[in-house]
Motif scaffolding. Structure first.
Motif, mmCIF file in Angstrom:
data_model
loop_
_atom_site.group_PDB
_atom_site.id
_atom_site.type_symbol
_atom_site.label_atom_id
_atom_site.label_comp_id
_atom_site.label_asym_id
_atom_site.label_seq_id
_atom_site.Cartn_x
_atom_site.Cartn_y
_atom_site.Cartn_z
ATOM 1 N N SER A 15 2.540 33.761 -14.931
ATOM 2 C CA SER A 15 1.404 34.158 -15.543
ATOM 3 C C SER A 15 0.359 34.082 -14.529
ATOM 4 C CB SER A 15 1.338 33.390 -16.827
ATOM 5 O OG SER A 15 -0.042 33.925 -17.424
ATOM 6 N N ASN A 16 -0.642 35.091 -14.564
ATOM 7 C CA ASN A 16 -2.000 35.200 -14.167
ATOM 8 C C ASN A 16 -3.064 34.617 -14.836
ATOM 9 O OD1 ASN A 16 -0.933 36.367 -11.506
ATOM 10 N ND2 ASN A 16 -1.221 38.378 -12.339
ATOM 11 N N LEU A 17 -2.697 34.275 -16.176
ATOM 12 C CA LEU A 17 -3.655 33.953 -17.158
ATOM 13 C C LEU A 17 -4.366 32.489 -16.795
ATOM 14 C CD1 LEU A 17 -2.021 35.696 -20.327
ATOM 15 C CD2 LEU A 17 -3.667 36.577 -18.537
ATOM 16 N N SER A 18 -5.549 32.500 -17.064
ATOM 17 C CA SER A 18 -5.897 30.832 -16.872
ATOM 18 C C SER A 18 -5.632 30.038 -17.919
ATOM 19 C CB SER A 18 -7.596 30.967 -16.824
ATOM 20 O OG SER A 18 -8.027 31.378 -18.065
ATOM 21 N N ARG A 19 -5.034 30.188 -18.998
ATOM 22 C CA ARG A 19 -4.628 29.179 -20.014
ATOM 23 C C ARG A 19 -3.215 29.689 -20.232
ATOM 24 N NH1 ARG A 19 -6.475 24.997 -20.568
ATOM 25 N NH2 ARG A 19 -5.398 24.625 -22.281
ATOM 26 N N GLY A 20 -2.394 30.496 -19.061
ATOM 27 C CA GLY A 20 -1.037 30.410 -19.272
ATOM 28 C C GLY A 20 -0.334 31.007 -20.495
ATOM 29 N N GLY A 21 0.343 32.242 -20.038
ATOM 30 C CA GLY A 21 1.259 33.000 -20.829
ATOM 31 C C GLY A 21 0.875 33.874 -21.834
ATOM 32 N N GLU A 22 1.656 35.016 -22.021
ATOM 33 C CA GLU A 22 1.330 35.926 -23.037
ATOM 34 C C GLU A 22 1.224 35.366 -24.497
ATOM 35 O OE1 GLU A 22 -0.240 38.953 -22.841
ATOM 36 O OE2 GLU A 22 -0.869 38.503 -20.782
ATOM 37 N N GLN A 23 2.508 34.490 -24.738
ATOM 38 C CA GLN A 23 2.656 34.133 -25.980
ATOM 39 C C GLN A 23 1.473 33.443 -26.572
ATOM 40 O OE1 GLN A 23 4.638 33.171 -23.139
ATOM 41 N NE2 GLN A 23 6.889 33.082 -23.701
ATOM 42 N N ASP A 71 -6.715 42.243 -13.288
ATOM 43 C CA ASP A 71 -5.401 42.727 -13.605
ATOM 44 C C ASP A 71 -5.253 43.618 -14.550
ATOM 45 O OD1 ASP A 71 -2.639 43.076 -13.802
ATOM 46 O OD2 ASP A 71 -2.282 40.805 -14.576
ATOM 47 N N ASN A 72 -4.779 44.731 -14.284
ATOM 48 C CA ASN A 72 -4.629 45.880 -15.255
ATOM 49 C C ASN A 72 -3.256 46.159 -15.711
ATOM 50 O OD1 ASN A 72 -3.521 47.299 -13.060
ATOM 51 N ND2 ASN A 72 -4.819 48.924 -12.755
ATOM 52 N N THR A 73 -2.428 45.155 -15.618
ATOM 53 C CA THR A 73 -1.145 45.418 -16.215
ATOM 54 C C THR A 73 -1.165 45.860 -17.779
ATOM 55 O OG1 THR A 73 -0.328 43.558 -14.840
ATOM 56 C CG2 THR A 73 1.004 44.100 -16.684
ATOM 57 N N PRO A 74 -0.596 46.573 -17.943
ATOM 58 C CA PRO A 74 -0.301 47.091 -19.671
ATOM 59 C C PRO A 74 0.090 45.955 -20.446
ATOM 60 C CG PRO A 74 0.321 48.850 -18.208
ATOM 61 C CD PRO A 74 0.519 47.569 -17.341
ATOM 62 N N LEU A 75 -0.483 46.035 -21.672
ATOM 63 C CA LEU A 75 0.008 44.797 -22.650
ATOM 64 C C LEU A 75 0.708 45.440 -23.718
ATOM 65 C CD1 LEU A 75 -3.528 43.054 -22.686
ATOM 66 C CD2 LEU A 75 -1.858 42.180 -21.500
ATOM 67 N N ALA A 76 1.863 44.917 -23.872
ATOM 68 C CA ALA A 76 2.817 45.571 -24.864
ATOM 69 C C ALA A 76 2.563 44.861 -26.129
ATOM 70 C CB ALA A 76 4.199 45.064 -24.400
ATOM 71 N N ASN A 102 -7.260 45.092 -19.844
ATOM 72 C CA ASN A 102 -6.947 45.848 -20.921
ATOM 73 C C ASN A 102 -6.874 44.816 -22.184
ATOM 74 O OD1 ASN A 102 -6.128 47.964 -19.604
ATOM 75 N ND2 ASN A 102 -4.394 47.131 -18.633
ATOM 76 N N ARG A 103 -7.426 43.719 -21.938
ATOM 77 C CA ARG A 103 -7.084 42.680 -23.136
ATOM 78 C C ARG A 103 -8.131 43.043 -24.312
ATOM 79 N NH1 ARG A 103 -3.161 39.566 -23.506
ATOM 80 N NH2 ARG A 103 -3.622 38.784 -21.454
ATOM 81 N N LEU A 104 -9.233 43.295 -24.091
ATOM 82 C CA LEU A 104 -10.280 43.569 -25.073
ATOM 83 C C LEU A 104 -9.663 44.605 -26.123
ATOM 84 C CD1 LEU A 104 -12.923 43.021 -26.545
ATOM 85 C CD2 LEU A 104 -14.224 44.464 -25.055
ATOM 86 N N ALA A 105 -9.250 45.846 -25.318
ATOM 87 C CA ALA A 105 -8.698 47.097 -26.272
ATOM 88 C C ALA A 105 -7.380 46.616 -26.798
ATOM 89 C CB ALA A 105 -8.559 48.111 -25.237
ATOM 90 N N TRP A 106 -6.910 45.872 -26.180
ATOM 91 C CA TRP A 106 -5.452 45.302 -26.922
ATOM 92 C C TRP A 106 -5.953 44.540 -28.306
ATOM 93 C CZ3 TRP A 106 -3.420 40.150 -26.755
ATOM 94 C CH2 TRP A 106 -1.947 40.187 -27.142
ATOM 95 N N LEU A 107 -6.795 43.500 -28.175
ATOM 96 C CA LEU A 107 -7.299 42.856 -29.242
ATOM 97 C C LEU A 107 -7.942 43.666 -30.363
ATOM 98 C CD1 LEU A 107 -8.705 39.699 -27.518
ATOM 99 C CD2 LEU A 107 -6.678 39.843 -28.921
ATOM 100 N N LYS A 108 -8.661 44.969 -30.065
ATOM 101 C CA LYS A 108 -9.296 45.587 -30.890
ATOM 102 C C LYS A 108 -8.146 46.493 -31.756
ATOM 103 C CE LYS A 108 -13.632 46.532 -28.739
ATOM 104 N NZ LYS A 108 -14.365 47.481 -27.998
ATOM 105 N N GLU A 109 -7.011 46.517 -30.969
ATOM 106 C CA GLU A 109 -6.039 47.469 -31.899
ATOM 107 C C GLU A 109 -5.501 46.615 -33.300
ATOM 108 O OE1 GLU A 109 -2.460 47.575 -29.532
ATOM 109 O OE2 GLU A 109 -3.366 48.857 -28.025
ATOM 110 N N VAL A 110 -5.889 45.269 -33.498
ATOM 111 C CA VAL A 110 -5.433 44.858 -34.693
ATOM 112 C C VAL A 110 -6.426 44.554 -35.719
ATOM 113 C CG1 VAL A 110 -3.524 43.776 -33.747
ATOM 114 C CG2 VAL A 110 -5.630 42.372 -33.855
ATOM 115 N N VAL A 111 -7.787 44.838 -35.473
ATOM 116 C CA VAL A 111 -8.979 44.764 -36.341
ATOM 117 C C VAL A 111 -9.766 46.199 -36.558
ATOM 118 C CG1 VAL A 111 -9.370 42.479 -35.461
ATOM 119 C CG2 VAL A 111 -10.414 44.431 -34.377
#
Length: 396
Positions: free
Chosen positions: A360-368, A37-42, A84-93
């Motif tokens: 949610s499409n996430l295996s562990r459920g939810g963007e929160q 899924d390539n949905t942009p992450l806010a 996009n998850r990895l790039a989104w995580l890299k934004e904070v480190v």
């Protein structure tokens, strides 16, 4: 309480959905892992998430409390299906902190665990006894950390004050609570029976299955943490009398609970219950808690719901109680493939999906959940106060 309202709706929807499925045993099918899924992450609103879910921040920064803490160099990350998850995580480190993505059953895991400073998600149960000297953080994107360790036991090396463990406590609580209440509602109206009859299109109305009215009935909830509190709120909203046990008695009793007792009071409380529901973490003390001796204390014909950990019950004892009528009906979210409960009547079983969210499409459920994981990643790297830390001695 917008979050609770969504759980009520989800519970009703799930309860009704049991009518539309059939088969023996009645068990939902696990879906394959979601497609990429390539949905942009806010950018998440962390202040709102922390407030809404009542997340707890540690009293002191980890740079002061975790023995040997240093600015990390490598952190292993178990990713979901969002590209996009990895790039989104890299934004904070900082750029000099390497995030190493791993997949389920990644063959590199056992080697990497000896080299990295921490792990975010992606627990491999038999690996954490081999962590290296620089390992100082584990973040579980689920709630029960027992799933990360062999036999559910935290290794001694991770109890010596050199490792911080954080999880998704309270973030999945409403989903799991709603699932438990949905099972209760479905069983209370005999939907397990009618769903099975739906397969043959031959419905029996001359003799009815159980047809309970829930208002005024008594529910006992073992454990009043995030999941248990969600169950209590929903049950109270249905007009039930709510009794609960907890590891400690709060100074002010919530208005959605009629009585809170300590764990050693559970045996006395279940004797009063029409419904017994467990919301306990899996520990040495809670393993096999619901055995023949505890079940013998139930009110005859009581309903039993377990949507937390199957290891908290002895399946053979529960099956025997269902056969004798000591337990009138039961609902579970995951039992072993060889469990005798698959041959029991008056049961509903789902395949470890209680924490999932329909949006949610996430295996562990939810963007929160990902938002808090990302926030804790940032805080750990900076040595700051962290969210939802686990007591490594208690195991929750």
């Amino acid at each position: 309480m917008k979050i609770v309202s969504r759980s009520v709706a989800a519970g009703l929807l799930l309860a009704m959905s049991f009518v539309a499925v059939g088969g023996l045993p009645l068990r939902a099918q696990e879906d394959d892992r979601a497609a990429p899924d390539n949905t942009p992450l806010a950018e998440p609103n962390m202040a709102e998430i922390i407030k809404n879910f009542q997340l707890t921040e540690s009293r002191q920064p980890v740079r002061e409390t975790i023995k040997g803490w240093r600015k990390p160099k490598k952190i292993m990350v178990g990713l979901d299906n969002n590209t996009n998850r990895l790039a989104w995580l890299k934004e904070v480190v900082p750029a000099d902190v390497e995030l190493i993505p791993v997949t389920r059953n990644d063959p590199r895991y056992a080697t990497l665990i000896k080299e990295v400073d921490g792990v975010l998600g992606g627990c491999h149960k038999d690996s954490f006894a081999n962590i290296g000297p620089n390992f100082h953080w584990l973040h579980n994107t689920g709630v029960g950390i027992d799933q990360c360790f062999t036999a559910g036991i935290i290794p001694e090396r991770m109890k010596d004050g050199s490792v911080a463990i954080s999880n998704s406590s309270r973030l999945e609580g409403n989903s799991v609570a709603g699932h438990g209440i949905a099972l209760m509602m479905a069983l209370s109206r005999g939907l397990d029976t009618y769903a099975r009859q739906d397969v043959t299109r031959k419905f029996t109305t001359e003799t009815y299955p159980r047809m309970w009215s829930l208002p005024g009935r008594t529910i006992v909830i073992a454990g009043l943490g995030g999941v248990g509190s969600g169950m209590a709120i929903l049950a109270h909203g249905l007009g039930m009398k709510v009794l609960a046990t907890n590891g400690s008695i709060p100074p002010v009793k919530p208005d959605y609970v009629d009585h809170i007792g300590l764990p050693d009071e559970l045996g006395a409380l279940v004797a009063q219950a029409d419904v017994v529901m467990t919301a306990l973490p899996l520990t040495r003390e809670t393993t096999n808690l619901f055995n023949a001796a505890m079940i013998a204390k139930f009110k005859k014909g009581a309903m039993f719901i377990n949507v937390t950990r199957g290891e908290e019950q002895v399946d053979a004892d529960v099956a025997a109680a269902l056969a004798s009528g000591q337990i009138g009906s039961a609902g579970f979210d995951l039992i072993p493939d060889d469990s005798p409960l698959y041959n029991s009547r008056n049961v509903l079983i789902t395949p470890h999906v209680a924490a999932q969210n329909i949006d949610s499409n996430l295996s562990r459920g939810g963007e929160q959940i990902w938002a808090v994981a990302r926030e804790n990643l940032k805080r750990f790297v900076n040595g700051d106060k962290m969210l939802s830390l686990v007591d490594t001695v208690k195991g929750y």
